[in-house]
Design an enzyme around this catalytic site. Structure first.
Site, mmCIF file in Angstrom:
data_model
loop_
_atom_site.group_PDB
_atom_site.id
_atom_site.type_symbol
_atom_site.label_atom_id
_atom_site.label_comp_id
_atom_site.label_asym_id
_atom_site.label_seq_id
_atom_site.Cartn_x
_atom_site.Cartn_y
_atom_site.Cartn_z
ATOM 1 C CB ILE A 1 -6.278 2.297 -10.400
ATOM 2 C CG1 ILE A 1 -4.868 2.891 -10.239
ATOM 3 C CG2 ILE A 1 -6.939 2.819 -11.667
ATOM 4 C CD1 ILE A 1 -3.921 2.540 -11.384
ATOM 5 N N GLY A 2 -6.283 2.501 -6.892
ATOM 6 C CA GLY A 2 -5.808 1.815 -5.698
ATOM 7 C C GLY A 2 -5.617 2.789 -4.557
ATOM 8 N NE ARG A 3 -8.743 5.670 -1.097
ATOM 9 C CZ ARG A 3 -8.732 6.989 -0.996
ATOM 10 N NH1 ARG A 3 -8.176 7.580 0.052
ATOM 11 N NH2 ARG A 3 -9.274 7.723 -1.943
ATOM 12 N N GLY A 4 -3.581 3.084 -0.548
ATOM 13 C CA GLY A 4 -2.686 2.494 0.437
ATOM 14 C C GLY A 4 -2.690 3.278 1.734
ATOM 15 N NE ARG A 5 1.055 3.272 8.117
ATOM 16 C CZ ARG A 5 2.139 2.963 8.820
ATOM 17 N NH1 ARG A 5 2.991 2.078 8.328
ATOM 18 N NH2 ARG A 5 2.370 3.541 9.971
ATOM 19 C CG PHE A 6 1.999 6.429 4.052
ATOM 20 C CD1 PHE A 6 1.723 6.882 5.324
ATOM 21 C CD2 PHE A 6 2.882 5.383 3.886
ATOM 22 C CE1 PHE A 6 2.333 6.310 6.426
ATOM 23 C CE2 PHE A 6 3.502 4.805 4.980
ATOM 24 C CZ PHE A 6 3.221 5.260 6.258
ATOM 25 N N GLY A 7 -1.309 7.003 0.722
ATOM 26 C CA GLY A 7 -1.711 7.735 -0.460
ATOM 27 C C GLY A 7 -2.632 6.947 -1.364
ATOM 28 C CE LYS B 1 2.975 3.747 -4.102
ATOM 29 N NZ LYS B 1 3.981 2.968 -3.312
ATOM 30 C CG ASP C 1 6.128 -6.341 2.226
ATOM 31 O OD1 ASP C 1 5.749 -7.434 2.696
ATOM 32 O OD2 ASP C 1 5.393 -5.328 2.177
#
Length: 282
Positions: free
Chosen positions: A16-22, A39, A135
């Protein structure tokens, strides 16, 4: 790759999502059937000490915050082995604030207030516990299936403690939303979150950012100048009370910038964006 202990308790579902590390997946508990978000972080992608510190810090801060406030993403479990970390949290499968702003542009004052009240309440709770998020941005403001706001992504968060100094250092945050004192390299306090929340409120009411440039450098310069404007074409229907709150949040002088508790007591917040006065046409 998932930890064996995670696999024994949860069933992994779609991404359902994707980030910098995982990658973030939907998952469900094999015992209860309840759905959560997972996550999954590949530790081999953590190439420096700063990255590792962020990954180590987030579950610790979420653990401290969990259960204490309905508008903060709740941590349920953490699993770690040699190669990976799985962080199990609330499932927030509605559109985040970033997507909602892209779809709707400007919000009405009552609509903006209904979101903002939840956000500033979550920030105030963090500050009472000595935690600055650092942030705050629309991408980190999630919503669950009941449309309840959940403040997320505490990887850049920091404890500022209860001492007399209560200051932090380090350039963190996102260009459009970061406070000028962070960019200047000075020590700063938890009011950096108030600046960022003010920028979000401005964007909800105006449909545009208060400070921006063609490049990151130009954006940083605009933030450092902190020349807050209310273009009549955009702000004609925005109340004086809302503008007053924005001026007191997006304030370069930190000593004059409101605290989270003061924002909660501002008339515009208390009245849920409902005002009796005529809109300011200037």
């Amino acid at each position: 790759m998932m930890c064996e202990s995670f696999n024994s308790e949860y069933q992994l579902c779609e991404e359902i999502g994707r980030g910098r590390f995982g990658v973030v997946y939907r998952c469900f508990s094999t015992a209860s059937g309840d759905s959560f978000a997972c996550k999954s972080i590949d530790k081999r992608l953590l190439t420096d000490a700063t990255d590792r510190d962020c990954i180590d810090k987030e579950p610790k801060i979420l653990h401290l915050l969990s259960g204490g406030h309905p508008n903060i993403l709740q941590l349920h479990n953490v699993y770690e082995d040699e190669h990976s970390i799985q962080i199990v949290t609330d499932l927030c499968d509605s559109a985040d604030l970033y997507d909602r702003l892209n779809d709707a542009r400007a919000f009405s004052e009552p609509h903006a207030a209904s979101i903002f009240q939840q956000l500033i309440s979550a920030i105030a709770y963090c500050h009472r516990l000595g935690i600055a998020h650092r942030d705050i941005k629309p991408d980190n403001i999630l919503f669950d299936s009941r449309n309840r706001l959940k403040l997320a992504d505490f990887g850049s968060a920091e404890w500022f403690g209860g001492g007399e100094t209560r200051t932090m250092t380090g350039i963190v945050g996102t260009p459009y939303y970061v406070a000028p004192e962070v960019l200047s390299g000075r020590e700063y306090n938890e009011k950096v979150d108030i600046w960022s929340a003010g920028v979000i409120l401005y964007t909800m009411l105006a449909g545009v950012l208060p400070f921006y440039g063609e490049t990151a450098s130009e954006t940083f310069q605009a933030v450092l100048r902190a020349n807050l404007r209310f273009p009549p074409r955009i702000f004609r229907s925005v109340s004086p009370e809302a503008k007053d709150l924005l001026r007191k949040m997006i304030c370069k002088d930190v000593s004059r910038r409101l605290s989270a508790e003061q924002v909660l007591r501002h008339p515009w917040v208390i009245n849920g964006g409902q005002t009796d006065s005529m809109a300011d046409l200037t």
